[in-house]
Design an enzyme around this catalytic site. Structure first.
Site, PDB file in Angstrom:
ATOM      1  N   SER A 157      88.559  61.474  56.382  1.00 23.87           N
ATOM      2  CA  SER A 157      87.906  62.216  57.467  1.00 23.87           C
ATOM      3  C   SER A 157      87.918  61.367  58.737  1.00 23.87           C
ATOM      4  CB  SER A 157      86.457  62.538  57.084  1.00 23.87           C
ATOM      5  OG  SER A 157      85.700  61.340  57.054  1.00 23.87           O
ATOM      6  N   ASP A 167      91.210  65.110  56.626  1.00 26.69           N
ATOM      7  CA  ASP A 167      90.192  66.105  56.273  1.00 26.69           C
ATOM      8  C   ASP A 167      89.391  66.486  57.524  1.00 26.69           C
ATOM      9  OD1 ASP A 167      88.635  67.649  54.511  1.00 26.69           O
ATOM     10  OD2 ASP A 167      87.196  66.014  54.180  1.00 26.69           O
ATOM     11  N   HIS A 168      89.290  67.766  57.806  1.00 26.79           N
ATOM     12  CA  HIS A 168      88.491  68.276  58.932  1.00 26.79           C
ATOM     13  C   HIS A 168      88.867  67.661  60.281  1.00 26.79           C
ATOM     14  CE1 HIS A 168      85.743  70.758  56.599  1.00 26.79           C
ATOM     15  NE2 HIS A 168      85.660  69.772  55.711  1.00 26.79           N
ATOM     16  N   GLY A 207      83.793  71.837  49.830  1.00 23.61           N
ATOM     17  CA  GLY A 207      82.420  71.874  49.324  1.00 23.61           C
ATOM     18  C   GLY A 207      82.339  72.124  47.833  1.00 23.61           C
ATOM     19  N   ARG A 246      80.287  59.997  46.150  1.00 22.53           N
ATOM     20  CA  ARG A 246      79.162  59.275  46.759  1.00 22.53           C
ATOM     21  C   ARG A 246      78.023  59.126  45.748  1.00 22.53           C
ATOM     22  NH1 ARG A 246      78.645  61.875  52.874  1.00 22.53           N
ATOM     23  NH2 ARG A 246      80.847  61.761  53.362  1.00 22.53           N
ATOM     24  N   HIS A 266      79.170  72.300  51.832  1.00 26.68           N
ATOM     25  CA  HIS A 266      79.304  70.831  51.837  1.00 26.68           C
ATOM     26  C   HIS A 266      77.993  70.140  51.438  1.00 26.68           C
ATOM     27  CE1 HIS A 266      82.804  71.642  54.617  1.00 26.68           C
ATOM     28  NE2 HIS A 266      83.319  70.773  53.774  1.00 26.68           N
ATOM     29  N   ARG A 326      80.559  42.293  43.326  1.00 29.07           N
ATOM     30  CA  ARG A 326      81.474  42.749  42.267  1.00 29.07           C
ATOM     31  C   ARG A 326      80.707  43.276  41.066  1.00 29.07           C
ATOM     32  NH1 ARG A 326      84.717  37.149  42.348  1.00 29.07           N
ATOM     33  NH2 ARG A 326      82.540  36.533  42.201  1.00 29.07           N
ATOM     34  N   LYS A 347      73.436  72.250  48.078  1.00 24.93           N
ATOM     35  CA  LYS A 347      74.252  73.423  48.381  1.00 24.93           C
ATOM     36  C   LYS A 347      73.491  74.737  48.210  1.00 24.93           C
ATOM     37  CE  LYS A 347      78.451  71.152  46.654  1.00 24.93           C
ATOM     38  NZ  LYS A 347      79.017  70.702  47.922  1.00 24.93           N
ATOM     39  N   ASN A 355      88.304  70.297  47.128  1.00 21.01           N
ATOM     40  CA  ASN A 355      87.827  69.105  47.846  1.00 21.01           C
ATOM     41  C   ASN A 355      86.545  68.545  47.249  1.00 21.01           C
ATOM     42  OD1 ASN A 355      89.868  69.727  49.628  1.00 21.01           O
ATOM     43  ND2 ASN A 355      88.589  69.552  51.454  1.00 21.01           N
TER      44      ASN A 355
HETATM   45  P1  13P Z   1      81.577  68.195  48.879  1.00 22.17           P
HETATM   46  O1  13P Z   1      80.525  67.805  49.883  1.00 22.17           O
HETATM   47  O2  13P Z   1      81.117  69.334  48.041  1.00 22.17           O
HETATM   48  O3  13P Z   1      82.038  67.048  48.067  1.00 22.17           O
HETATM   49  O4  13P Z   1      82.840  68.730  49.707  1.00 22.17           O
HETATM   50  C1  13P Z   1      83.742  67.823  50.266  1.00 22.17           C
HETATM   51  C2  13P Z   1      84.685  68.459  51.213  1.00 22.17           C
HETATM   52  O5  13P Z   1      84.786  69.655  51.339  1.00 22.17           O
HETATM   53  C3  13P Z   1      85.534  67.552  52.007  1.00 22.17           C
HETATM   54  O6  13P Z   1      86.297  68.249  52.948  1.00 22.17           O
HETATM   55  O1  G3H Z   2      83.578  67.672  54.273  1.00 21.20           O
HETATM   56  C1  G3H Z   2      83.359  66.559  54.741  1.00 21.20           C
HETATM   57  C2  G3H Z   2      83.603  65.347  53.930  1.00 21.20           C
HETATM   58  O2  G3H Z   2      82.626  65.191  52.932  1.00 21.20           O
HETATM   59  C3  G3H Z   2      83.728  64.149  54.813  1.00 21.20           C
HETATM   60  O3  G3H Z   2      82.486  63.715  55.242  1.00 21.20           O
HETATM   61  O4  G3H Z   2      82.787  63.367  57.673  1.00 21.20           O
HETATM   62  O5  G3H Z   2      80.954  62.211  56.413  1.00 21.20           O
HETATM   63  O6  G3H Z   2      83.332  61.516  56.096  1.00 21.20           O
HETATM   64  P1  G3H Z   2      82.380  62.632  56.439  1.00 21.20           P
HETATM   65 ZN    ZN Z   3      85.258  69.994  53.728  1.00 21.99          ZN
END
Ligand code: 13P
Ligand code: G3H
Ligand code: ZN
Length: 343
Positions: free
Chosen positions: A50, A83-84, A220, A269, A188, A290, A192, A263
């Protein structure tokens, strides 16, 4: 084998009853955990980054970590995906950095603005042989850099936010995007739903009909695994009421309805946080990173292996590599082995 695009993967996933897991990476341990799981299960992999990950880790570090994974596992089909993405500038930078797939997310703009932005990015990416994922409809949840809606707002107006199948066909035709992230009730983050999740499978069916041949993507899609949620809450965390998409619903979306890319970030996390919290709470004298990042990485390996079976993509690497070779082993023009810093 170099990084590949999503095309040889989606070609087979589209009517093959499996989906490719797209996992977000932010550091070395997360990447290693995911890669180890996919290598063990012989599964294709989309590693996604991202804008926030780029800012946190520095793209040079992430790119080198991924190149190390490719060197360690030359047998694995791997895609490096943005991503996004939210601007043409970011798309351009990622193309120069050697990403083999990009997402432009104009879903929070008007329909026409989303089309204009997506079309521009498709033209840029296609010039180098890189496929583009776009998004239409609005998911719930709020993530950094992803302005969404509250769970309450989303649930109340669900129908309005889900992807419209007719609009999807028009959008596809006018943008030339290569895959489409659809809003079908997923969301996301870790919070949810207030009550049990129900995905709008009928929408998926309708979109598959209005857009035959277009690979669909489900964002999501974390499930908020109970084992990690319990550990987090047991060892000092506070995530009451966290709830994800049940794994059986994701399995159904993939095997019965044909979703091609799923995704997952939140569950990574959670696995990491749960294990770190456990070590801190049970071994308060421990201060060697470690000793807590190691178990956290192992938790990711186990969780991702399970996801690969849920997505039915374990064992699909070989077929994807054969398909890639059949296509002439294409490497996107922007792909540079080794480094995004020019070295
Ligand atoms: P989640 O928050 O459900 O893991 O979705 C992640 C996501 O869509 C990243 O683009
Ligand atoms: O959909 C979003 C992803 O979980 C990425 O999240 O922008 O906090 O890295 P982030
Ligand atoms: Zn997403």
């Amino acid at each position: 084998m170099p990084l590949m695009t999503t095309k040889p993967m989606f070609d087979l996933a589209y009517d093959g009853g499996f989906a490719i897991g797209a996992f977000n990476v932010n550091n070395m341990e997360i990447t290693q955990g995911i890669v180890e799981a996919c290598a063990a299960e012989k599964a294709p992999l989309i590693l996604q980054i991202s804008k926030g990950a780029r800012e946190y880790a520095n793209m040079r570090y992430l790119k080198h970590i991924i190149d190390a994974a490719v060197e360690e596992h030359p047998e694995m089909p791997i895609v490096i995906h943005l991503d996004h993405g939210d601007t043409t500038d970011l798309i351009g930078t990622c193309l120069k950095d050697g990403f083999t797939s990009v997402m432009i997310d104009g879903s929070h703009s008007t329909f026409e603005e989303n089309i204009a932005l997506t079309k521009k990015c498709s033209d840029m990416a296609h010039a180098g042989g890189v496929p583009v994922e776009a998004e239409l409809g609005q998911l719930g949840g709020i993530e950094e850099h992803v302005v969404g809606l509250s769970a309450e707002e989303y649930a109340k107006n669900l129908d309005k936010f889900l992807t419209d199948p007719k609009q999807a066909a028009d959008f596809w035709k006018r943008t030339g995007c290569d895959s489409l992230a659809v809003a079908i009730g997923t969301s996301h983050g870790a919070f949810k739903f207030k009550t049990e999740a129900k995905l709008a499978f009928d929408r998926v069916e309708q979109i598959m009909k209005t857009c035959p041949g277009l690979p669909l993507v489900m964002h999501g899609s974390s499930s908020v695994p109970k084992e990690f949620l319990d550990l987090i809450n047991k060892y000092g965390g506070a995530m009451p009421n966290a709830m994800g998409v049940p794994e059986d619903q994701i399995h159904m979306a993939v095997t019965k309805y044909g979703v091609c890319k799923v995704n997952i970030d939140t569950d990574l996390r959670m696995a990491l946080t749960a294990k770190i919290r456990e070590v801190f709470a049970t071994k308060p004298g421990e201060f060697d990173p470690r000793k807590y990042l190691g178990p956290a990485r192992q938790a990711i390996v186990g969780m991702v292996k399970r996801k690969l079976h849920m997505l039915n993509c374990a064992g699909k690497s070989e077929a994807i590599i054969k398909n890639w070779e059949k296509m002439g082993s294409p490497v996107p023009a922007f792909y540079k082995k080794g480094c995004c810093c020019g070295a």
